[in-house]
Design a protein around this motif. Structure first.
Motif, mmCIF file in Angstrom:
data_model
loop_
_atom_site.group_PDB
_atom_site.id
_atom_site.type_symbol
_atom_site.label_atom_id
_atom_site.label_comp_id
_atom_site.label_asym_id
_atom_site.label_seq_id
_atom_site.Cartn_x
_atom_site.Cartn_y
_atom_site.Cartn_z
ATOM 1 N N UNK A 93 0.852 -1.193 0.000
ATOM 2 C CA UNK A 93 0.000 0.000 0.000
ATOM 3 C C UNK A 93 0.886 1.241 0.000
ATOM 4 N N UNK A 94 0.535 2.212 -0.854
ATOM 5 C CA UNK A 94 1.304 3.442 -0.966
ATOM 6 C C UNK A 94 0.409 4.633 -0.667
ATOM 7 N N UNK A 95 0.983 5.644 0.016
ATOM 8 C CA UNK A 95 0.219 6.865 0.223
ATOM 9 C C UNK A 95 1.123 8.064 0.509
ATOM 10 N N UNK A 96 0.560 9.215 0.183
ATOM 11 C CA UNK A 96 1.164 10.501 0.498
ATOM 12 C C UNK A 96 0.334 11.096 1.622
ATOM 13 N N UNK A 97 0.882 11.152 2.828
ATOM 14 C CA UNK A 97 0.088 11.676 3.940
ATOM 15 C C UNK A 97 0.077 13.200 3.983
ATOM 16 N N UNK A 98 -1.041 13.716 4.412
ATOM 17 C CA UNK A 98 -1.143 15.102 4.846
ATOM 18 C C UNK A 98 -1.327 14.982 6.354
ATOM 19 N N UNK A 99 -0.325 15.383 7.098
ATOM 20 C CA UNK A 99 -0.340 15.207 8.547
ATOM 21 C C UNK A 99 -0.582 16.535 9.248
ATOM 22 N N UNK A 100 -1.654 16.573 10.006
ATOM 23 C CA UNK A 100 -1.986 17.738 10.815
ATOM 24 C C UNK A 100 -1.395 17.464 12.196
ATOM 25 N N UNK A 101 -0.396 18.255 12.541
ATOM 26 C CA UNK A 101 0.331 18.022 13.799
ATOM 27 C C UNK A 101 -0.095 19.024 14.855
ATOM 28 N N UNK A 102 -0.326 18.499 16.037
ATOM 29 C CA UNK A 102 -0.709 19.312 17.176
ATOM 30 C C UNK A 102 0.353 19.206 18.259
ATOM 31 N N UNK A 103 0.336 20.204 19.121
ATOM 32 C CA UNK A 103 1.165 20.222 20.324
ATOM 33 C C UNK A 103 0.202 20.266 21.500
ATOM 34 N N UNK A 104 0.536 19.568 22.566
ATOM 35 C CA UNK A 104 -0.296 19.625 23.758
ATOM 36 C C UNK A 104 0.558 19.485 25.005
ATOM 37 N N UNK A 105 0.269 20.355 25.965
ATOM 38 C CA UNK A 105 0.862 20.244 27.298
ATOM 39 C C UNK A 105 -0.215 19.828 28.292
ATOM 40 N N UNK A 106 -1.409 19.539 27.763
ATOM 41 C CA UNK A 106 -2.578 19.211 28.580
ATOM 42 C C UNK A 106 -2.772 17.694 28.616
ATOM 43 N N UNK A 107 -1.963 17.042 29.439
ATOM 44 C CA UNK A 107 -2.049 15.587 29.570
ATOM 45 C C UNK A 107 -2.954 15.268 30.746
ATOM 46 N N UNK A 108 -4.067 14.609 30.450
ATOM 47 C CA UNK A 108 -5.066 14.282 31.471
ATOM 48 C C UNK A 108 -4.690 13.019 32.237
ATOM 49 N N UNK A 109 -4.035 12.102 31.550
ATOM 50 C CA UNK A 109 -3.635 10.827 32.147
ATOM 51 C C UNK A 109 -2.373 10.378 31.430
ATOM 52 N N UNK A 110 -1.274 10.254 32.141
ATOM 53 C CA UNK A 110 0.016 9.907 31.530
ATOM 54 C C UNK A 110 0.397 8.450 31.746
ATOM 55 N N UNK A 111 -0.562 7.604 32.126
ATOM 56 C CA UNK A 111 -0.266 6.185 32.326
ATOM 57 C C UNK A 111 -0.142 5.484 30.977
ATOM 58 N N UNK A 112 1.078 5.137 30.618
ATOM 59 C CA UNK A 112 1.331 4.541 29.309
ATOM 60 C C UNK A 112 0.904 3.075 29.310
ATOM 61 N N UNK A 113 0.125 2.737 28.293
ATOM 62 C CA UNK A 113 -0.304 1.356 28.044
ATOM 63 C C UNK A 113 -0.168 1.111 26.551
ATOM 64 N N UNK A 114 0.652 0.151 26.186
ATOM 65 C CA UNK A 114 0.847 -0.131 24.758
ATOM 66 C C UNK A 114 0.067 -1.375 24.365
ATOM 67 N N UNK A 115 -0.294 -1.426 23.071
ATOM 68 C CA UNK A 115 -1.095 -2.556 22.593
ATOM 69 C C UNK A 115 -0.245 -3.710 22.054
ATOM 70 N N UNK A 116 1.034 -3.466 21.773
ATOM 71 C CA UNK A 116 1.898 -4.521 21.256
ATOM 72 C C UNK A 116 1.724 -4.787 19.766
ATOM 73 N N UNK A 117 0.799 -4.065 19.117
ATOM 74 C CA UNK A 117 0.579 -4.231 17.677
ATOM 75 C C UNK A 117 1.029 -2.978 16.927
ATOM 76 N N UNK A 118 0.325 -1.872 17.147
ATOM 77 C CA UNK A 118 0.709 -0.603 16.523
ATOM 78 C C UNK A 118 1.856 0.052 17.282
ATOM 79 N N UNK A 119 1.962 -0.260 18.557
ATOM 80 C CA UNK A 119 2.986 0.329 19.415
ATOM 81 C C UNK A 119 3.725 -0.779 20.160
ATOM 82 N N UNK A 120 5.053 -0.817 19.968
ATOM 83 C CA UNK A 120 5.874 -1.811 20.659
ATOM 84 C C UNK A 120 6.430 -1.269 21.974
#
Length: 146
Positions: A93-120
């Motif tokens: 699969x091929x694509x040209x992304x248009x990525x809208x990037x945001x910045x945030x300092x407003x973290x409501x919950x910083x407990x990291x939980x990874x799924x092991x599929x999209x995120x290792x």
């Protein structure tokens, strides 16, 4: 099944223009949240928009799905597009992304939980000491933080 999967059934692997959103989330120490993807690259959590979804909704959803971190207020950091961001996935699969990037300092919950599929792996990193295999898009976005 999602919008992109439905679209791929019609067009196959041909190049598409796809819109995505990502977030440069900064904790109270100014460290940047990054995720390690299955290709071994570290990048900002984010992904493609689904039908009817705003860019802000997609950004928050993707950060939560990929890292377990909940984000509040978003500030536009920039829009990134062009041939330098072309992607070809292992399945062709091929694509040209248009990525809208945001910045945030407003973290409501910083407990990291990874799924092991999209995120290792995921974590907060000092901007001056990012992992070696960091996506070039991360540097482009950090430059826009100002």
């Amino acid at each position: 099944m999602g919008y992109i999967e439905d679209l791929r059934k019609i067009v196959g692997t041909r190049p598409l223009i796809l819109v995505g959103a990502c977030v440069g989330a900064l904790d109270n120490q100014g460290r940047l949240l990054l995720q390690k993807r299955p290709n071994g690259m570290w990048g900002l959590p984010g992904g493609l928009l689904e039908l009817g979804e705003s860019a802000e909704e997609a950004a928050r959803r993707e950060v939560f799905e990929e890292t377990g971190v909940e984000i509040g207020q978003l500030e536009l950091a920039g829009v990134f597009s062009g041939k330098q961001y072309f992607v070809e996935l292992p399945n062709g699969d091929q694509f040209y992304p248009i990525t809208i990037a945001y910045k945030s300092k407003d973290i409501k919950n910083a407990n990291i939980k990874i799924d092991g599929h999209e995120t290792l792996d995921a974590g907060f990193f000092d901007i001056g000491n990012l992992p070696e295999k960091t996506s070039p898009l991360v540097a482009s976005i950090i430059n826009k933080f100002g």
